[in-house]
Design a protein around this motif. Structure first.
Motif, PDB file in Angstrom:
ATOM      1  N   ASP A   1       0.821  -1.205   0.000  1.00  0.00           N
ATOM      2  CA  ASP A   1       0.000   0.000   0.000  1.00  0.00           C
ATOM      3  C   ASP A   1       0.859   1.261   0.000  1.00  0.00           C
ATOM      4  OD1 ASP A   1      -2.743   1.091   0.181  1.00  0.00           O
ATOM      5  OD2 ASP A   1      -2.038   1.898   2.091  1.00  0.00           O
ATOM      6  N   THR A   2       1.919   1.262   0.819  1.00  0.00           N
ATOM      7  CA  THR A   2       2.797   2.435   0.883  1.00  0.00           C
ATOM      8  C   THR A   2       3.527   2.657  -0.435  1.00  0.00           C
ATOM      9  OG1 THR A   2       3.133   2.137   3.268  1.00  0.00           O
ATOM     10  CG2 THR A   2       4.763   3.451   2.082  1.00  0.00           C
ATOM     11  N   LEU A   3       4.066   1.594  -1.028  1.00  0.00           N
ATOM     12  CA  LEU A   3       4.785   1.734  -2.298  1.00  0.00           C
ATOM     13  C   LEU A   3       3.842   2.185  -3.408  1.00  0.00           C
ATOM     14  CD1 LEU A   3       7.058  -1.454  -2.160  1.00  0.00           C
ATOM     15  CD2 LEU A   3       7.739   0.929  -1.812  1.00  0.00           C
ATOM     16  N   HIS A   4       2.616   1.690  -3.361  1.00  0.00           N
ATOM     17  CA  HIS A   4       1.621   2.070  -4.370  1.00  0.00           C
ATOM     18  C   HIS A   4       1.361   3.577  -4.335  1.00  0.00           C
ATOM     19  CE1 HIS A   4      -2.063   2.230  -6.696  1.00  0.00           C
ATOM     20  NE2 HIS A   4      -2.737   2.652  -5.638  1.00  0.00           N
ATOM     21  N   HIS A   5       1.182   4.133  -3.154  1.00  0.00           N
ATOM     22  CA  HIS A   5       0.885   5.560  -3.039  1.00  0.00           C
ATOM     23  C   HIS A   5       2.133   6.428  -3.155  1.00  0.00           C
ATOM     24  CE1 HIS A   5      -2.841   3.875  -1.212  1.00  0.00           C
ATOM     25  NE2 HIS A   5      -3.394   4.927  -1.804  1.00  0.00           N
TER      26      HIS A   5
ATOM     27  N   TYR B   1      14.268   4.641  -3.971  1.00  0.00           N
ATOM     28  CA  TYR B   1      14.637   5.768  -4.826  1.00  0.00           C
ATOM     29  C   TYR B   1      14.384   5.549  -6.317  1.00  0.00           C
ATOM     30  CZ  TYR B   1      16.971   7.669  -0.721  1.00  0.00           C
ATOM     31  OH  TYR B   1      17.236   8.175   0.520  1.00  0.00           O
ATOM     32  N   ALA B   2      13.786   4.440  -6.716  1.00  0.00           N
ATOM     33  CA  ALA B   2      13.592   4.175  -8.147  1.00  0.00           C
ATOM     34  C   ALA B   2      12.796   5.303  -8.801  1.00  0.00           C
ATOM     35  CB  ALA B   2      12.865   2.849  -8.340  1.00  0.00           C
ATOM     36  N   PRO B   3      13.351   5.978  -9.829  1.00  0.00           N
ATOM     37  CA  PRO B   3      12.611   7.054 -10.504  1.00  0.00           C
ATOM     38  C   PRO B   3      11.499   6.514 -11.403  1.00  0.00           C
ATOM     39  CG  PRO B   3      14.717   6.688 -11.578  1.00  0.00           C
ATOM     40  CD  PRO B   3      14.707   5.818 -10.369  1.00  0.00           C
ATOM     41  N   HIS B   4      11.587   5.230 -11.741  1.00  0.00           N
ATOM     42  CA  HIS B   4      10.571   4.579 -12.567  1.00  0.00           C
ATOM     43  C   HIS B   4      10.472   3.130 -12.113  1.00  0.00           C
ATOM     44  CE1 HIS B   4       8.683   2.808 -16.167  1.00  0.00           C
ATOM     45  NE2 HIS B   4       8.181   4.022 -16.371  1.00  0.00           N
ATOM     46  N   VAL B   5       9.312   2.537 -12.335  1.00  0.00           N
ATOM     47  CA  VAL B   5       9.081   1.192 -11.841  1.00  0.00           C
ATOM     48  C   VAL B   5      10.059   0.178 -12.434  1.00  0.00           C
ATOM     49  CG1 VAL B   5       7.367   0.548 -13.602  1.00  0.00           C
ATOM     50  CG2 VAL B   5       7.273  -0.501 -11.318  1.00  0.00           C
ATOM     51  N   ILE B   6      10.571   0.436 -13.625  1.00  0.00           N
ATOM     52  CA  ILE B   6      11.502  -0.500 -14.254  1.00  0.00           C
ATOM     53  C   ILE B   6      12.786  -0.620 -13.436  1.00  0.00           C
ATOM     54  CG2 ILE B   6      12.613   1.222 -15.734  1.00  0.00           C
ATOM     55  CD1 ILE B   6      11.771  -2.444 -16.637  1.00  0.00           C
ATOM     56  N   PHE B   7      13.207   0.464 -12.783  1.00  0.00           N
ATOM     57  CA  PHE B   7      14.408   0.413 -11.947  1.00  0.00           C
ATOM     58  C   PHE B   7      14.156  -0.417 -10.684  1.00  0.00           C
ATOM     59  CE2 PHE B   7      15.057   4.226 -14.505  1.00  0.00           C
ATOM     60  CZ  PHE B   7      16.374   4.053 -14.910  1.00  0.00           C
ATOM     61  N   ALA B   8      12.915  -0.393 -10.210  1.00  0.00           N
ATOM     62  CA  ALA B   8      12.560  -1.230  -9.069  1.00  0.00           C
ATOM     63  C   ALA B   8      12.598  -2.702  -9.458  1.00  0.00           C
ATOM     64  CB  ALA B   8      11.177  -0.853  -8.538  1.00  0.00           C
TER      65      ALA B   8
ATOM     66  N   GLY C   1      16.446  -3.472  -9.668  1.00  0.00           N
ATOM     67  CA  GLY C   1      17.127  -3.463  -8.383  1.00  0.00           C
ATOM     68  C   GLY C   1      16.571  -4.478  -7.401  1.00  0.00           C
ATOM     69  N   PHE C   2      15.247  -4.486  -7.248  1.00  0.00           N
ATOM     70  CA  PHE C   2      14.646  -5.390  -6.267  1.00  0.00           C
ATOM     71  C   PHE C   2      14.453  -6.785  -6.834  1.00  0.00           C
ATOM     72  CE2 PHE C   2      10.890  -7.410  -4.387  1.00  0.00           C
ATOM     73  CZ  PHE C   2      11.309  -7.499  -3.062  1.00  0.00           C
ATOM     74  N   SER C   3      13.721  -6.890  -7.942  1.00  0.00           N
ATOM     75  CA  SER C   3      13.367  -8.224  -8.442  1.00  0.00           C
ATOM     76  C   SER C   3      14.573  -9.000  -8.943  1.00  0.00           C
ATOM     77  CB  SER C   3      12.329  -8.081  -9.562  1.00  0.00           C
ATOM     78  OG  SER C   3      11.166  -7.434  -9.097  1.00  0.00           O
ATOM     79  N   VAL C   4      15.486  -8.322  -9.659  1.00  0.00           N
ATOM     80  CA  VAL C   4      16.626  -9.025 -10.258  1.00  0.00           C
ATOM     81  C   VAL C   4      17.784  -9.159  -9.263  1.00  0.00           C
ATOM     82  CG1 VAL C   4      18.308  -9.041 -12.133  1.00  0.00           C
ATOM     83  CG2 VAL C   4      15.960  -8.284 -12.573  1.00  0.00           C
ATOM     84  N   PHE C   5      18.339  -8.024  -8.810  1.00  0.00           N
ATOM     85  CA  PHE C   5      19.543  -8.083  -7.980  1.00  0.00           C
ATOM     86  C   PHE C   5      19.262  -8.641  -6.583  1.00  0.00           C
ATOM     87  CE2 PHE C   5      21.019  -4.717 -11.008  1.00  0.00           C
ATOM     88  CZ  PHE C   5      22.044  -5.468 -11.565  1.00  0.00           C
ATOM     89  N   SER C   6      18.186  -8.168  -5.962  1.00  0.00           N
ATOM     90  CA  SER C   6      17.851  -8.695  -4.642  1.00  0.00           C
ATOM     91  C   SER C   6      17.440 -10.163  -4.726  1.00  0.00           C
ATOM     92  CB  SER C   6      16.723  -7.873  -4.011  1.00  0.00           C
ATOM     93  OG  SER C   6      16.302  -8.432  -2.787  1.00  0.00           O
ATOM     94  N   GLY C   7      16.702 -10.515  -5.784  1.00  0.00           N
ATOM     95  CA  GLY C   7      16.305 -11.910  -5.961  1.00  0.00           C
ATOM     96  C   GLY C   7      17.505 -12.826  -6.149  1.00  0.00           C
TER      97      GLY C   7
ATOM     98  N   ASN D   1       1.159   0.920 -10.100  1.00  0.00           N
ATOM     99  CA  ASN D   1      -0.027   0.076 -10.175  1.00  0.00           C
ATOM    100  C   ASN D   1       0.126  -1.105  -9.229  1.00  0.00           C
ATOM    101  OD1 ASN D   1      -1.708  -2.213 -11.256  1.00  0.00           O
ATOM    102  ND2 ASN D   1      -2.326  -0.625 -12.712  1.00  0.00           N
ATOM    103  N   SER D   2      -0.983  -1.522  -8.574  1.00  0.00           N
ATOM    104  CA  SER D   2      -0.917  -2.653  -7.648  1.00  0.00           C
ATOM    105  C   SER D   2      -0.425  -3.918  -8.339  1.00  0.00           C
ATOM    106  CB  SER D   2      -2.292  -2.911  -7.022  1.00  0.00           C
ATOM    107  OG  SER D   2      -2.660  -1.841  -6.183  1.00  0.00           O
ATOM    108  N   GLY D   3      -0.761  -4.070  -9.616  1.00  0.00           N
ATOM    109  CA  GLY D   3      -0.304  -5.234 -10.357  1.00  0.00           C
ATOM    110  C   GLY D   3       1.203  -5.306 -10.429  1.00  0.00           C
ATOM    111  N   HIS D   4       1.861  -4.134 -10.489  1.00  0.00           N
ATOM    112  CA  HIS D   4       3.324  -4.111 -10.523  1.00  0.00           C
ATOM    113  C   HIS D   4       3.907  -4.712  -9.245  1.00  0.00           C
ATOM    114  CE1 HIS D   4       4.290  -2.179 -14.239  1.00  0.00           C
ATOM    115  NE2 HIS D   4       3.549  -1.118 -13.985  1.00  0.00           N
ATOM    116  N   ILE D   5       3.262  -4.443  -8.108  1.00  0.00           N
ATOM    117  CA  ILE D   5       3.776  -4.943  -6.844  1.00  0.00           C
ATOM    118  C   ILE D   5       3.803  -6.471  -6.847  1.00  0.00           C
ATOM    119  CG2 ILE D   5       3.512  -4.897  -4.348  1.00  0.00           C
ATOM    120  CD1 ILE D   5       4.120  -2.176  -5.557  1.00  0.00           C
ATOM    121  N   TYR D   6       2.689  -7.080  -7.305  1.00  0.00           N
ATOM    122  CA  TYR D   6       2.619  -8.543  -7.320  1.00  0.00           C
ATOM    123  C   TYR D   6       3.590  -9.141  -8.343  1.00  0.00           C
ATOM    124  CZ  TYR D   6      -1.545  -7.985  -4.451  1.00  0.00           C
ATOM    125  OH  TYR D   6      -2.409  -7.661  -3.442  1.00  0.00           O
TER     126      TYR D   6
END
Length: 463
Positions: free
Chosen positions: A63-67, A125-132, A135-141, A72-77
């Motif tokens: 919820d926090t990341l969405h706002h 700090y991601a300026p666009h969802v693609i950076f998230a 950074g998160f999905s690829v490198f953290s994963g 989009n909530s779909g991006h989170i999932y």
């Protein structure tokens, strides 16, 4: 040269049993690394706690990341789905690099710590969802995958005679280590403070992983604790019962040999089903709780309870599997996980908070207990020497089961939450059906060798 290849000044002997399997005896844990082997349970457990929040607490930050980012909530999932994909994808190649000596355990943990930090920085700090996603999905994963594979396989190497409870304990850190962050992300973090909360969490967790990994060390190939006789029933009643219920592999199987037995594919399918249900529950239990009208704090409590039981259940089922056998415990876990999905639906429709909390805990237990079962079972079936790669093949099923979040979003959209949870429960029962056909290579379903033992054991002394 890896730590597994380093020679010690202590003489050892190699014992080959009647089935042709070799055991290296004579060197104690203190001879090899200067400390008791219990540290190779404690340190991997700490490392696993350091990566747990990325999977188990991430949905609580939705919820926090969405706002905050207008995502989009779909991006989170789907972000979580891609994270699980890369976490699973790196397991087998990282395991292979570990076994060939190109990636020492310490460096695998350092890379994992770096990936953990990058993941939280990108969410902040991601300026666009693609950076998230990167950074998160690829490198953290990928970082989490390296840490997970290294920690789980490390404990199995140091406790080859009684790995169930120890593997379950270490595996449990991957769940209940997230509990404080579920509450922080749900009840404390908001759009005014999310950046420093995420950065602080990333720095703390990365340091936790790096510090634990700094002291990692592998035992030599074929190492076996000198106080446990591999050719005769051990004096320790715990080790004796564990070896009776879960006899060691007939030999050390290479990845190719393990695959050709057909067991890897069967275990892959079974784990894909059960872990998919687990990931689906992590992603959507918050939604079904809120849909039932439970307050956000109550839903956070339910998720925390799920994570706690998920983690502690891994240790409990690992201990029980030493007592009663991995396969028997796995069958019960599949049934429990399936029934829990229907219980969550029932409790949400009744709007019964006690039942919702109860079935959340039961679902957490079932969803967590599957992982130490397969981790220990892989070593039981194929041996310890190539376990990082062999378990990596089995664990790669999360490449598919990770769709439990992303595809779950589509199923919920089409069938509703009840329809999605009914499907999840049915998939769990199907996994239990597949598990009925599991048996160690070279043994029947009771654990007895299929062929008559060969010549008498051979003992080779080494100075």
């Amino acid at each position: 040269m890896t730590t597994a290849d380093l020679s010690t000044s202590v003489p050892f002997r190699e014992v080959t049993d009647a089935n042709g399997r070799t055991y290296r005896l004579g060197e104690s844990d203190i001879d090899i690394m200067g400390r008791k082997r219990k540290w190779m349970v404690i340190l991997p457990w700490v490392g696993m706690m350091g990566i747990s929040s990325a999977e188990y607490a991430f949905a609580s930050a939705e919820d926090t990341l969405h706002h905050a980012h207008n995502w989009n909530s779909g991006h989170i999932y789907w972000m979580m789905t891609v994270w699980v994909f890369f976490q699973a994808a790196v397991a087998m190649p990282a395991g292979r690099l570990r076994e060939t000596g190109r990636l020492p355990a310490r460096w695998a943990m350092m890379l994992g710590a770096t990936g953990t930090l990058l993941g939280y920085l990108s969410l902040a700090y991601a300026p666009h969802v693609i950076f998230a996603y990167i950074g998160f999905s690829v490198f953290s994963g990928m970082g989490a995958g390296m840490v997970y594979a290294t920690c789980v396989n490390m404990v199995g190497k140091w406790y080859p005679e009684r790995r169930g409870g120890k593997t379950g304990f270490v595996n449990g850190g991957f769940a209940y280590g997230s509990v404080p962050f579920v509450f922080i992300f749900t009840g404390f973090m908001d759009i005014t403070n999310f950046r420093w909360v995420l950065v602080s969490a990333g720095l703390f967790l990365a340091a936790l992983v790096a510090c634990a990994g700094f002291f990692f060390r592998d035992p030599p190939k074929n190492w076996w604790p000198a106080e446990v006789d591999p050719l005769n029933p051990p004096a320790d009643p715990r080790a004796r019962r564990a070896l009776e219920k879960n006899p060691p592999a007939m030999k050390q199987y290479s990845p190719g040999e393990a695959w050709r037995t057909g067991r890897v594919a069967l275990m892959w399918c079974c784990l894909a089903c059960t872990s998919g249900v687990n990931i689906f529950g992590i992603a959507f239990q918050v939604d079904i709780g809120q849909d039932a009208g439970f307050a956000a704090g109550i839903v956070a409590t339910a998720m925390s309870l799920k994570a706690i039981v998920n983690g502690t259940g891994r240790g409990v089922i690992g201990w029980l599997s030493d007592l009663y056998g991995r396969k028997k415990c796995l069958l019960h876990v599949c049934v429990i996980l399936g029934l829990a999905q229907f219980g969550i639906i029932w409790s949400a429709e009744m709007k019964s908070l006690p039942l919702f909390l109860f079935f959340s805990a039961v679902s957490g237990f079932g969803g967590g207990a599957i992982f130490p079962m397969f981790a220990a079972m892989t070593a039981d079936y194929f041996g310890e020497n190539n376990n990082a790669t062999n378990y990596g093949m089995v664990y790669s099923s999360k490449l598919v089961s990770g769709l439990g979040a992303g595809m779950g979003f589509l199923v919920v959209d089409a069938w509703g939450l009840n329809g999605a949870f009914i499907l999840a429960g049915s998939i769990s029962f199907f996994a239990g059906f597949l598990a009925l056909f599991l048996a160690a290579p070279g043994r029947d379903r009771k654990g007895n060798p299929l062929v008559k033992a060969g010549p008498a054991p051979v003992i080779r002394e080494t100075d």
